[in-house]
Design a protein around this motif. Structure first.
Motif, PDB file in Angstrom:
ATOM      1  N   LEU A  98       0.843  -1.199   0.000  1.00 39.75           N
ATOM      2  CA  LEU A  98       0.000   0.000   0.000  1.00 39.75           C
ATOM      3  C   LEU A  98       0.877   1.248   0.000  1.00 39.75           C
ATOM      4  CD1 LEU A  98      -2.735  -1.175   2.503  1.00 39.75           C
ATOM      5  CD2 LEU A  98      -2.976  -0.882   0.034  1.00 39.75           C
ATOM      6  N   PRO A  99       0.506   2.269  -0.759  1.00 36.60           N
ATOM      7  CA  PRO A  99       1.379   3.428  -0.945  1.00 36.60           C
ATOM      8  C   PRO A  99       1.251   4.453   0.168  1.00 36.60           C
ATOM      9  CG  PRO A  99      -0.595   3.703  -2.248  1.00 36.60           C
ATOM     10  CD  PRO A  99      -0.705   2.335  -1.592  1.00 36.60           C
ATOM     11  N   ASP A 100       2.060   5.513   0.038  1.00 36.58           N
ATOM     12  CA  ASP A 100       1.905   6.660   0.935  1.00 36.58           C
ATOM     13  C   ASP A 100       0.756   7.515   0.433  1.00 36.58           C
ATOM     14  OD1 ASP A 100       2.879   8.211  -1.190  1.00 36.58           O
ATOM     15  OD2 ASP A 100       4.906   8.298  -0.383  1.00 36.58           O
ATOM     16  N   ARG A 101       0.516   8.650   1.079  1.00 36.47           N
ATOM     17  CA  ARG A 101      -0.656   9.450   0.729  1.00 36.47           C
ATOM     18  C   ARG A 101      -0.540  10.134  -0.625  1.00 36.47           C
ATOM     19  NH1 ARG A 101      -1.049  13.101   5.901  1.00 36.47           N
ATOM     20  NH2 ARG A 101      -0.877  11.006   6.741  1.00 36.47           N
ATOM     21  N   THR A 106       6.907   3.209  -1.204  1.00 33.27           N
ATOM     22  CA  THR A 106       8.292   3.419  -0.766  1.00 33.27           C
ATOM     23  C   THR A 106       8.683   2.306   0.195  1.00 33.27           C
ATOM     24  OG1 THR A 106       7.755   4.821   1.144  1.00 33.27           O
ATOM     25  CG2 THR A 106       7.933   5.908  -0.994  1.00 33.27           C
ATOM     26  N   LEU A 107       9.887   1.799   0.042  1.00 36.25           N
ATOM     27  CA  LEU A 107      10.309   0.580   0.713  1.00 36.25           C
ATOM     28  C   LEU A 107      11.501   0.802   1.638  1.00 36.25           C
ATOM     29  CD1 LEU A 107      10.134  -1.777  -2.406  1.00 36.25           C
ATOM     30  CD2 LEU A 107       8.315  -1.229  -0.785  1.00 36.25           C
ATOM     31  N   ASP A 108      11.494   0.054   2.739  1.00 40.68           N
ATOM     32  CA  ASP A 108      12.580   0.085   3.721  1.00 40.68           C
ATOM     33  C   ASP A 108      13.004  -1.356   4.002  1.00 40.68           C
ATOM     34  OD1 ASP A 108      12.007   2.847   4.024  1.00 40.68           O
ATOM     35  OD2 ASP A 108      10.590   2.420   5.646  1.00 40.68           O
ATOM     36  N   ARG A 222       8.332   9.413   4.929  1.00 39.21           N
ATOM     37  CA  ARG A 222       8.384   8.777   6.248  1.00 39.21           C
ATOM     38  C   ARG A 222       9.177   7.476   6.194  1.00 39.21           C
ATOM     39  NH1 ARG A 222       6.585   3.560   8.535  1.00 39.21           N
ATOM     40  NH2 ARG A 222       6.146   3.931  10.736  1.00 39.21           N
ATOM     41  N   VAL A 223       9.988   7.265   7.201  1.00 44.12           N
ATOM     42  CA  VAL A 223      10.742   6.028   7.373  1.00 44.12           C
ATOM     43  C   VAL A 223      10.443   5.485   8.761  1.00 44.12           C
ATOM     44  CG1 VAL A 223      13.038   4.998   7.558  1.00 44.12           C
ATOM     45  CG2 VAL A 223      12.574   6.697   5.770  1.00 44.12           C
ATOM     46  N   GLY A 224      10.135   4.213   8.851  1.00 44.74           N
ATOM     47  CA  GLY A 224       9.849   3.593  10.132  1.00 44.74           C
ATOM     48  C   GLY A 224      11.061   2.905  10.728  1.00 44.74           C
ATOM     49  N   ASP A 225      10.799   1.917  11.566  1.00 45.28           N
ATOM     50  CA  ASP A 225      11.886   1.231  12.269  1.00 45.28           C
ATOM     51  C   ASP A 225      12.560   0.164  11.435  1.00 45.28           C
ATOM     52  OD1 ASP A 225       9.364  -0.258  12.531  1.00 45.28           O
ATOM     53  OD2 ASP A 225      10.556  -1.664  13.704  1.00 45.28           O
TER      54      ASP A 225
END
Length: 341
Positions: A98-101, A106-108, A222-225
């Protein structure tokens, strides 16, 4: 009381054997090595693979095949999570995520080996398998993390193919979300995020990988953990390994996975270590604005091949593959249900 229970548990374990199998799907074979009380401290349950959520089950199968087919632990965790990355039905990892808004996928991802080498990519777009790019960062650069356009340029220079990762299904969901544009990242078995995988190989060495498309409808950038060593993933080959799933911001604030490993260093079992850090996150966030939808879970494995998981709220499960019982799903213990505050 806990010391007495540990003593009884260890004494009981001294009377059983350790099975080995060739493939996770085949079930146990009739091949055992007796474990005595005197040698128990040296005996390890290995190999063992543990990964988050139901999509960890097919990922474990691929990792186990690699591990028992002569591959290294790092080969295994990479091969395992690539299964989820490449599956468009897994809407929180890789292709089809699912994408951002802004409608961008975007992938981490990050990866770490038994020598504490690690590689990471964040805010990467257009590459189906970010875990393999992260491994290239680990093995072929002097850096740990590459992000955004720099990560993409690096991937393309290494022969990765750029492609559109937004599937028609995910695009449809994004357009529906735009109608109200409400951000509420409920993360649970019905709407899980991330695949994290830990492996203990035949030689007693640990490896880990973590990959995600992150929170749906997040702010662009945005980047998460998940790509952060010490937050989404951490291991110390002398102690154990841990990985996280759930709301990344909460994990980052507490250096979650590194703290789970430190609890194991102090003698806690994997499940106990996960529980302690989940409870720490709860205490830090019980009056926080994120608490309404906060879910965090950890998995962990120690050098003896003991494993466990624990989550803040009910619904978290993980896949385990070992020589004794094959590949299966297990429900994690939890602090509270979704109805509790």
């Amino acid at each position: 009381m806990s010391d007495r229970r540990d003593f009884i548990k260890k004494a009981a374990l001294g009377t059983i054997g350790i099975s080995t199998i060739i493939g996770c799907k085949e079930g146990p074979k009739e091949e055992t090595v007796a474990a005595t009380n005197e040698s128990l401290a040296q005996v390890q349950r290995k190999p063992v693979i543990i990964s988050t959520w139901k999509h960890g089950f097919p990922a474990n199968e691929a990792a186990w095949k690699t591990l028992t087919g002569g591959g290294t632990g790092i080969d295994a965790v990479e091969a395992g999570v690539r299964v989820s990355e490449g599956d468009p039905k897994e809407r929180s990892v890789g292709y089809g995520g699912l994408p951002d808004r802004e409608g961008k996928v975007t992938l981490d991802a990050c990866i770490m080996d038994s020598d504490s080498n690690c590689g990471s990519v964040a805010f990467l777009q257009g590459i189906k398998h970010p875990i393999s790019v992260a491994r290239k960062v680990m093995e072929e650069t002097p850096h740990v993390m590459l992000v955004g356009q720099g990560a993409l340029n690096f991937a393309l220079s290494k022969g990765f193919k750029e492609e559109n990762l937004l599937t028609p299904e995910s695009e449809k969901d994004w357009k529906k979300w735009l109608e109200k544009s409400k951000y509420k990242p409920v993360i649970n078995i019905e709407n899980h995020d991330t695949i994290s995988m830990l492996a203990l190989d035949e030689n007693g060495n640990l490896s880990g990988a973590c990959t995600t498309s992150g929170a749906a409808w997040k702010l662009h950038g945005r980047v998460g953990d998940s790509p952060i060593i010490g937050a989404g993933l951490f291991l110390d080959n002398e102690v154990g390994a841990a990985a996280a799933t759930g709301l990344g911001e909460a994990v980052i604030r507490t250096a979650g996975s590194a703290m789970v490993v430190e609890q194991m260093r102090m003698g806690k079992s994997p499940e106990e270590a996960c529980k302690i850090i989940v409870e720490r996150i709860f205490e830090k966030h019980k009056n926080h604005k994120d608490m309404e939808y906060l879910q965090v879970g950890f998995i962990a494995v120690n050098k003896n091949g003991e494993y466990g998981g624990y989550s803040l709220r009910s619904g978290f499960n993980y896949a385990v593959c070992d020589a004794e019982k094959g590949n299966r799903m297990e429900d994690a213990s939890f602090k509270m249900t979704w109805d509790e505050k």
